[in-house]
Design a protein around this motif. Structure first.
Motif, mmCIF file in Angstrom:
data_model
loop_
_atom_site.group_PDB
_atom_site.id
_atom_site.type_symbol
_atom_site.label_atom_id
_atom_site.label_comp_id
_atom_site.label_asym_id
_atom_site.label_seq_id
_atom_site.Cartn_x
_atom_site.Cartn_y
_atom_site.Cartn_z
ATOM 1 N N GLY A 217 0.812 -1.207 0.000
ATOM 2 C CA GLY A 217 0.000 0.000 0.000
ATOM 3 C C GLY A 217 0.851 1.265 0.000
ATOM 4 N N GLU A 218 1.938 1.231 0.784
ATOM 5 C CA GLU A 218 2.819 2.407 0.848
ATOM 6 C C GLU A 218 3.485 2.670 -0.500
ATOM 7 N N LYS A 219 3.839 1.580 -1.186
ATOM 8 C CA LYS A 219 4.476 1.764 -2.490
ATOM 9 C C LYS A 219 3.525 2.464 -3.467
ATOM 10 N N LYS A 220 2.255 2.047 -3.465
ATOM 11 C CA LYS A 220 1.283 2.657 -4.378
ATOM 12 C C LYS A 220 1.063 4.123 -4.010
ATOM 13 N N ARG A 221 0.983 4.360 -2.720
ATOM 14 C CA ARG A 221 0.801 5.726 -2.246
ATOM 15 C C ARG A 221 1.976 6.599 -2.678
ATOM 16 N N GLU A 239 -2.394 -0.906 -12.540
ATOM 17 C CA GLU A 239 -2.888 -1.673 -11.388
ATOM 18 C C GLU A 239 -2.605 -0.958 -10.076
ATOM 19 N N ILE A 240 -3.041 0.273 -10.020
ATOM 20 C CA ILE A 240 -2.832 1.058 -8.814
ATOM 21 C C ILE A 240 -3.658 0.500 -7.662
ATOM 22 N N ASP A 241 -4.633 -0.350 -7.987
ATOM 23 C CA ASP A 241 -5.528 -0.883 -6.954
ATOM 24 C C ASP A 241 -5.082 -2.247 -6.417
ATOM 25 N N SER A 242 -4.052 -2.847 -7.037
ATOM 26 C CA SER A 242 -3.712 -4.196 -6.579
ATOM 27 C C SER A 242 -2.980 -4.118 -5.240
ATOM 28 N N GLY A 243 -3.351 -5.001 -4.363
ATOM 29 C CA GLY A 243 -2.707 -5.069 -3.056
ATOM 30 C C GLY A 243 -3.149 -3.993 -2.082
ATOM 31 N N LEU A 244 -4.220 -3.292 -2.389
ATOM 32 C CA LEU A 244 -4.677 -2.232 -1.478
ATOM 33 C C LEU A 244 -5.927 -2.680 -0.722
ATOM 34 N N LEU A 267 -5.059 7.145 -17.815
ATOM 35 C CA LEU A 267 -5.248 5.835 -18.434
ATOM 36 C C LEU A 267 -4.962 4.826 -17.343
ATOM 37 N N MET A 268 -6.034 4.136 -16.886
ATOM 38 C CA MET A 268 -5.766 3.196 -15.792
ATOM 39 C C MET A 268 -5.954 1.765 -16.239
ATOM 40 N N ILE A 269 -5.092 0.932 -15.695
ATOM 41 C CA ILE A 269 -5.145 -0.487 -16.030
ATOM 42 C C ILE A 269 -5.589 -1.203 -14.765
ATOM 43 N N THR A 270 -6.628 -1.992 -14.894
ATOM 44 C CA THR A 270 -7.127 -2.630 -13.679
ATOM 45 C C THR A 270 -7.811 -3.950 -14.001
ATOM 46 N N HIS A 271 -7.950 -4.750 -12.964
ATOM 47 C CA HIS A 271 -8.683 -6.006 -13.095
ATOM 48 C C HIS A 271 -10.088 -5.885 -12.498
ATOM 49 N N TYR A 272 -10.297 -4.843 -11.693
ATOM 50 C CA TYR A 272 -11.508 -4.834 -10.878
ATOM 51 C C TYR A 272 -12.374 -3.606 -11.111
ATOM 52 N N ARG A 273 -13.670 -3.838 -10.988
ATOM 53 C CA ARG A 273 -14.612 -2.747 -11.176
ATOM 54 C C ARG A 273 -14.550 -1.763 -10.010
ATOM 55 N N ARG A 274 -14.099 -2.278 -8.859
ATOM 56 C CA ARG A 274 -14.111 -1.451 -7.653
ATOM 57 C C ARG A 274 -13.403 -0.110 -7.864
#
Lengths: 315, 501
Positions: A217-221, A239-244, A267-274
């Motif tokens: 989480g800290e890395k993404k932040r 994948e800014i949302d992975s592991g958060l 431009l975001m790359i993600t796996h999840y709708r969340r």
């Protein structure tokens, strides 16, 4: 300050571009009638922007400006020559939020890395024009200075270099490019303190070494903090949302939303709708086997959530 | 009781540093050793008796000649030597009789080529130093300090006023206290080093003593500044040798910081040989923080011994940065003589020209619950540059519950740059925690890209990464001023390295 864009006919003279002295500067591109082209360089003839005294905002809103245009982009892994991207087409205008979804291994992250010039991949075909310039001709650092930012999916640790030194180095590189005086450590501290707050990070963040011993989480932040400090016309969030966890996701998404303006894009790359509930996309693209196979609005994500990628290919 | 000896030897000569991905990285996980079978490694050399026939057979005429020249140069000073100094000279000459000049066939010198010293015209520095047109002697230090010029203390350039009562800093010849003299006698020449150790013992003009009485803690560190004034050059082949020798004796509970600085000045063509020895004795609970900076001429030879004896609960911390010398070798020997000791060695070697940087360290643990931490880092940034590391840790039978860690990391930045590392642990005790690791690499491509992706050009990124590599050691210097000086010196050294890339 608003800009007025005078339109000119394509001329053989070299493109006369404004330096990015002003984050709101806009570019008007002239592309010849869409002829499918496989050549390496874009066929645009000129990109002209002229600064002029403030004009009424009505002049600028007639159509959103083109920011990024990717055409038939093909890329292979440099070492193994294995093809990953097999003809990606994507157009992003100012102020738009795009999401790219797709199965594991469909080429989403590769696409992001190719855009920022990662050496692991080599472009074999296609063109990428960013703000009127051939992006593929630029070194990675020049792409960054031109206003392209990518948050890494797994940011590397750099022991021995403190976060604040790193940020200051990057920020001053940007100021040099703009012809502005570099900030001293003290001035920089004044600049960065509010940014830190905007991503909900503690002050100790700055004295720690870059990503060393950071939690996921800290890395993404930290990636978003860098985005906040450096700014970007186009932010690619891999994948800014992975592991958060939910709270961290909300923090990160809020920070991104705060950075959104009518002129910059994501431009975001993600796996999840969340994630898409927090950062509302204008378009969703589905990537499969190195191509964008479907583009639509948020409803695609809903179909995806219910029936998986099978459901999409059936429609 | 059993033996467990790890001696991985990495011999490295990359031909293409531009492809760091192909360079293997060695890293050994911490090992916890539990052993059962009784065994023991015989390491002690058979003692050589000094019967005349045997001596004659083993003597190296070249070494004897050096010994004679050194003795002659010192006998010209008329006053009789104090007993400890005489004892040092006697034992040293005796061992020189049976010590040949080392060759690459001798294990401790397998990677270190000392033939360049041997081929030079070695002459002892004369006393007193003939001129004081000293490069950089004026450099200011705000700590109590001794200026040691060509191995001789120069009082006019030193300032040791304001030291607490009972503390003595100076040459043995000016020591008046009988008590201290007796303590010095106890510890002088209790150790058998190598040829260079003995040459120093024969050639040391005086024994410089730093004495800290029981319970005395010095607030400011003592700054020892070593200068080389008498120099030769490449054409003349003349190689003046100086033999500074210092004994630091810290009684029970005493504390002192010692900064040992070998000043280079700007004469990188100056040829000289500094053959230095420092012995450090720590009483129960004593603490010595030792900073060692070597930035001598790039044409100089620098051979250095640091011998440390640690009694129970004492703490010895060494931080070293060596950047100078054509050949620079540091031998560190730490001998534990009581339980619960703490030993920390942090060293950084930079080989930025046609030079060799060598660290041979040995930590011998014979008592329970010792803690030792060793970090050695080196950068070779020249195609003819070389770095050598031989790090030995012995955890002997009674050293139960020892916690010993050793890590060495090397950066090779040029094609043909070479590094030889030989970390080796010999563990006989069966309840210990020991770890060691060795890594050799170029700069990490992924780290460089991270900088670039944030708009920082590759040159600046390389510089930041190289600097940060050394910073891990440099930031351990206890004094801010030392840290700052070393940092700016390293920045200067890195500038041309980076331009050429």
């Amino acid at each position: 300050m608003a800009l007025f864009h005078s339109c000119c006919l394509p001329t053989p003279s070299p493109p006369q571009l404004l330096s990015f002295r002003n984050s709101t500067s806009k570019y008007l591109l002239f592309t010849p009638a869409a002829t499918p082209s496989r050549c390496r360089f874009p066929k645009l003839s000129a990109a002209v922007a002229v600064e002029s005294p403030p004009a009424s905002s009505a002049d600028g809103v007639d159509s959103p400006k083109l920011l990024l245009e990717v055409r038939d982009l093909c890329a292979v892994i440099t070492e193994s020559r294995q093809p990953i991207l097999k003809g990606v087409n994507l157009t992003i205008h100012e102020g738009e939020v795009h999401a790219v979804m797709g199965k594991n291994g469909s080429g989403k992250s590769t696409f992001a890395k190719v855009l920022v010039g990662h050496r692991d991949y080599e472009v074999t075909e296609g063109t990428v024009v960013f703000k009127g310039e051939n992006l593929l001709d630029m070194a990675p650092e020049d792409r960054s200075l031109a206003g392209l930012f990518m948050s890494f999916q797994s940011p590397v640790e750099i022991p021995g270099v403190s976060n604040i030194d790193f940020l200051q180095m990057a920020y001053n590189a940007r100021r040099r490019k703009l012809g502005e005086p570099e900030l001293s450590p003290l001035e920089f501290y004044g600049y960065i303190a509010p940014k830190l707050e905007s991503v909900n990070a503690k002050i100790e963040f700055l004295s720690r070494n870059v990503n060393e011993g950071f939690s996921g989480g800290e890395k993404k932040r930290n990636e978003i903090l860098q985005l906040a400090v450096l700014g970007a016309d186009l932010a690619i969030l891999d994948e800014i949302d992975s592991g958060l966890d939910v709270d961290a996701l909300r923090d990160v998404a809020n920070a991104v939303n705060k950075l959104l303006t009518p002129t910059n894009s994501v431009l975001m790359i993600t796996h999840y709708r969340r994630l898409l509930e927090f950062i509302k996309p204008t378009y969703i693209h589905i990537m499969d086997d190195g191509r964008i196979v479907k583009t639509g609005d948020i409803s695609i994500a809903e179909v995806l959530e219910k029936g998986g990628y099978k459901a999409l290919s059936a429609t | 009781m059993a033996v467990s000896a790890f001696t991985p030897i990495y011999h490295f000569n990359p031909s293409e540093p531009s492809t760091p991905a192909s360079l293997p990285t060695f890293f050994l996980k911490p090992t916890r050793v539990k052993a059962t079978k009784p065994h023991r490694i015989a390491t002690k050399q058979p003692h050589v008796t000094s019967s005349t026939t045997l001596v004659a057979a083993l003597s190296d005429p070249f070494v004897l000649q050096i010994a004679e020249t050194l003795e002659d140069s010192l006998s010209s000073t008329s006053s009789p030597s104090p007993p400890p100094l005489q004892k040092l000279r006697d034992t040293s000459s005796e061992s020189l009789l049976s010590t040949p000049w080392p060759s690459r066939k001798d294990e401790p010198f397998r990677f270190t080529d000392t033939s360049l010293i041997r081929q030079s015209d070695i002459t002892p520095t004369s006393h007193p130093p003939q001129s004081f047109t000293l490069l950089g002697v004026s450099e200011d230090t705000h700590f109590p300090n001794l200026a040691i010029v060509d191995g001789y203390v120069v009082d006019s350039l030193s300032n040791v006023s304001g030291l607490p009562d009972g503390v003595f800093v100076g040459g043995l010849s000016s020591l008046n206290s009988e008590v201290v003299m007796n303590r010095v006698s106890e510890f002088v020449s209790n150790f058998e080093g190598d040829l260079f150790w003995s040459i120093n013992g024969v050639g040391a003009p005086d024994l410089i003593v730093v004495y800290v009485p029981e319970g005395c803690r010095l607030e400011n560190p003592l700054h020892l500044r070593y200068f080389s004034v008498e120099v030769g050059n490449q054409e003349s082949n003349k190689l003046p040798v100086s033999n500074p020798r210092v004994l630091v004796l810290v009684e029970k509970g005493g504390e002192i910081g010692v900064i040992e600085e070998y000043v280079g000045g700007d004469g990188n063509a100056n040829c000289y040989w500094t053959n230095s020895v420092m012995e450090i004795v720590l009483g129960d609970g004593a603490k010595v923080s030792h900073s060692y900076i070597q930035s001598q001429s790039l044409s100089a030879f620098h051979i250095k011994w640091t011998w440390v004896r640690q009694e129970s609960t004492s703490t010895y911390e060494l931080v070293e940065v060596s950047t100078g010398g054509k050949l620079s070798r540091h031998n560190v020997h730490v001998q534990q003589t009581g339980p619960d000791t703490v030993t920390e060695l942090s060293t950084f070697h930079f080989s930025g020209s046609d030079q060799t940087q060598d660290l041979h360290s040995r930590i011998v643990l014979d008592h329970p619950r010792g803690v030792s931490r060793q970090l050695h880092k080196c950068i070779v940034a020249h195609s003819l540059g070389e770095a050598i590391f031989d790090g030995n840790v012995q955890v002997n039978r009674h050293a139960q519950q020892t916690d010993a860690g050793q890590l060495t990391r090397s950066l090779l930045l040029e094609p043909r740059a070479s590094v030889n590392v030989k970390p080796n642990l010999q563990i006989i005790a069966d309840d210990v925690k020991c770890s060691h690791g060795a890594a050799i690499s170029d700069l990490e491509e992924s780290q460089l890209f991270y900088f670039q992706a944030r708009g920082v050009d590759i040159q600046t990124a390389r510089k930041a990464l190289i600097f940060s590599f050394g910073a891990e050691v440099i930031e351990r210097f206890p004094n801010t001023s030392t840290r700052k000086n070393v940092e700016s010196h390293l920045q200067k050294l890195l500038a041309p390295t980076l331009r050429s890339q």
